[in-house]
Design a protein around this motif. Structure first.
Motif, PDB file in Angstrom:
ATOM      1  N   VAL A   1     -88.036 -11.105   8.855  1.00 25.16           N
ATOM      2  CA  VAL A   1     -87.163 -10.103   9.447  1.00 25.16           C
ATOM      3  C   VAL A   1     -87.561  -9.969  10.962  1.00 25.16           C
ATOM      4  O   VAL A   1     -88.617  -9.936  11.345  1.00 25.16           O
ATOM      5  N   ASP A   2     -86.438 -10.249  11.576  1.00 22.54           N
ATOM      6  CA  ASP A   2     -86.663  -9.905  13.355  1.00 22.54           C
ATOM      7  C   ASP A   2     -86.758  -8.504  13.782  1.00 22.54           C
ATOM      8  O   ASP A   2     -86.145  -7.768  12.971  1.00 22.54           O
ATOM      9  N   THR A   3     -87.725  -8.399  14.568  1.00 19.68           N
ATOM     10  CA  THR A   3     -87.886  -6.745  15.032  1.00 19.68           C
ATOM     11  C   THR A   3     -87.741  -6.672  16.535  1.00 19.68           C
ATOM     12  O   THR A   3     -86.783  -7.841  17.060  1.00 19.68           O
ATOM     13  N   SER A   4     -87.962  -5.703  16.879  1.00 19.14           N
ATOM     14  CA  SER A   4     -87.635  -5.273  18.357  1.00 19.14           C
ATOM     15  C   SER A   4     -87.899  -6.345  19.423  1.00 19.14           C
ATOM     16  O   SER A   4     -87.721  -6.097  20.621  1.00 19.14           O
ATOM     17  N   LYS A   5     -88.925  -6.975  19.090  1.00 19.92           N
ATOM     18  CA  LYS A   5     -89.545  -7.896  20.071  1.00 19.92           C
ATOM     19  C   LYS A   5     -89.008  -9.313  20.157  1.00 19.92           C
ATOM     20  O   LYS A   5     -89.377  -9.995  20.762  1.00 19.92           O
ATOM     21  N   SER A   6     -87.892  -9.450  19.412  1.00 21.83           N
ATOM     22  CA  SER A   6     -87.377 -10.704  19.389  1.00 21.83           C
ATOM     23  C   SER A   6     -85.780 -10.660  20.295  1.00 21.83           C
ATOM     24  O   SER A   6     -85.292  -9.719  20.853  1.00 21.83           O
TER      25      SER A   6
END
Length: 325
Positions: free
Chosen positions: A211-216
């Motif tokens: 799952v992509d996070t807020s750092k992506s």
């Protein structure tokens, strides 16, 4: 130092001390960092300041995270790493120009002997501190410029730096501003549909779901387009993505919208199609409502991919359905 690297350095020393034409004098001959042309120093790289960088390099070895950007800039390197040029990430006409570039290793290591054979006058790459590459050894072959990164957004912001060290001009600032404007337009035009909704982005790598996070870069673009994001993946994440075991797919039940990694052709990225077919995935509220959409991967660092991602988000925003909570 490996024996091949020492041999190459000795050969360069002989060229410097003799006038024999057989040694070569142009950067096209490689192995000398721009002999016969102007050079400069590139400061603040991953390995510090790098001198002797040719202003107009001709023979480039492309290391980690540089492939797609070089391809879009019209640069065909003499060698690269495995996985830097993929048909899933580049338009067919662009991929055709780079598909036969030979490889000299992967992110887990570089074959120095093969780099020497490539006769580069410049080696470029990016590094987040986790690669097993001996840059000092490569520097002895040709000037080696490695840009610092931490997460995917840094690769994107390095685009103009990479273009500059390659001696290429780019309208990155203008095109990136236009990209931001297009994302903001989605937020404005579809505020009624996407306001208050929670989105999430998933993909499959090496058979595992992430799952992509807020750092992506994907998160950055989705939120710029007005989509909310699941709090569990937006608050103090360790990396730009987090693994989600298949038995925990129910953790995505809080998502109103699910985006999945898509190739440049709009198809699910390798392995992601199996995720979409899983019964447990189809039971998720977003899936039952029909709010599952492709999104061109945020790990393809070209304006072509960015433009396709904008189109994906705009289409999704106009197709959303009530999840019926």
């Amino acid at each position: 130092m490996r024996r091949g690297a020492r041999a190459a350095i000795a050969a360069m020393a002989v060229c410097a001390l003799t006038a024999l034409s057989a040694c070569g004098g142009s950067s096209d001959e490689g192995g000398g960092g721009g002999k016969g042309g102007e050079t400069r120093t590139i400061t603040g790289t991953f390995t510090g300041d790098v001198s002797g960088v040719p202003k107009n390099p001709k023979r480039i070895v492309a290391l980690w995270r540089t492939g797609t950007e070089l391809a879009e800039l019209g640069v065909v390197p003499v060698a690269t790493l495995k996985g830097e040029f993929l048909s899933d990430e580049l338009a067919p006409e662009v991929y055709a120009k780079v598909k036969d570039v030979p490889t000299v290793g992967g992110f887990d290591g570089v074959n120095v002997e093969e780099v020497i054979k490539a006769k580069p006058d410049l080696i470029v790459g990016m590094d987040n501190g986790g690669l097993s590459i001996d840059y000092k050894e490569l520097q002895e072959i040709a000037p080696t410029v490695i840009f610092k990164i931490a997460e995917p957004p840094d690769v994107w912001t390095n685009y103009p730096k990479l273009a500059d060290v390659l001696g290429r001009t780019t309208d990155y600032a203008q095109r990136n501003a236009a990209l931001d404007k297009d994302l903001a337009a989605i937020k404005t035009e579809h505020a009624a549909q996407i306001g208050g909704l929670k989105a999430v982005s998933v993909g499959v790598f090496g058979g595992k779901t992430f799952v992509d996070t807020s750092k992506s870069l994907t998160y950055r673009r989705l939120t710029a387009a007005g989509f909310g994001y699941m709090d569990a993946y937006a608050t103090n994440p360790a990396r730009y993505r987090v693994e989600l075991p298949s038995e925990k797919l129910s953790d995505l039940s809080g998502a109103d919208v699910i985006f999945y990694d898509a190739t440049i052709a709009g198809k699910p990225s390798p392995g992601t199609d199996k995720l979409l077919d899983m019964a447990s995935f189809k039971r998720l509220p977003a899936a039952r409502a029909g709010n599952v959409f492709p999104l061109t991967m945020g790990t393809v660092y070209t304006f072509d991919a960015a433009g396709r991602a904008v189109a994906d988000m705009r289409k999704a925003a106009g197709s959303l359905k009530d999840v019926g909570r």
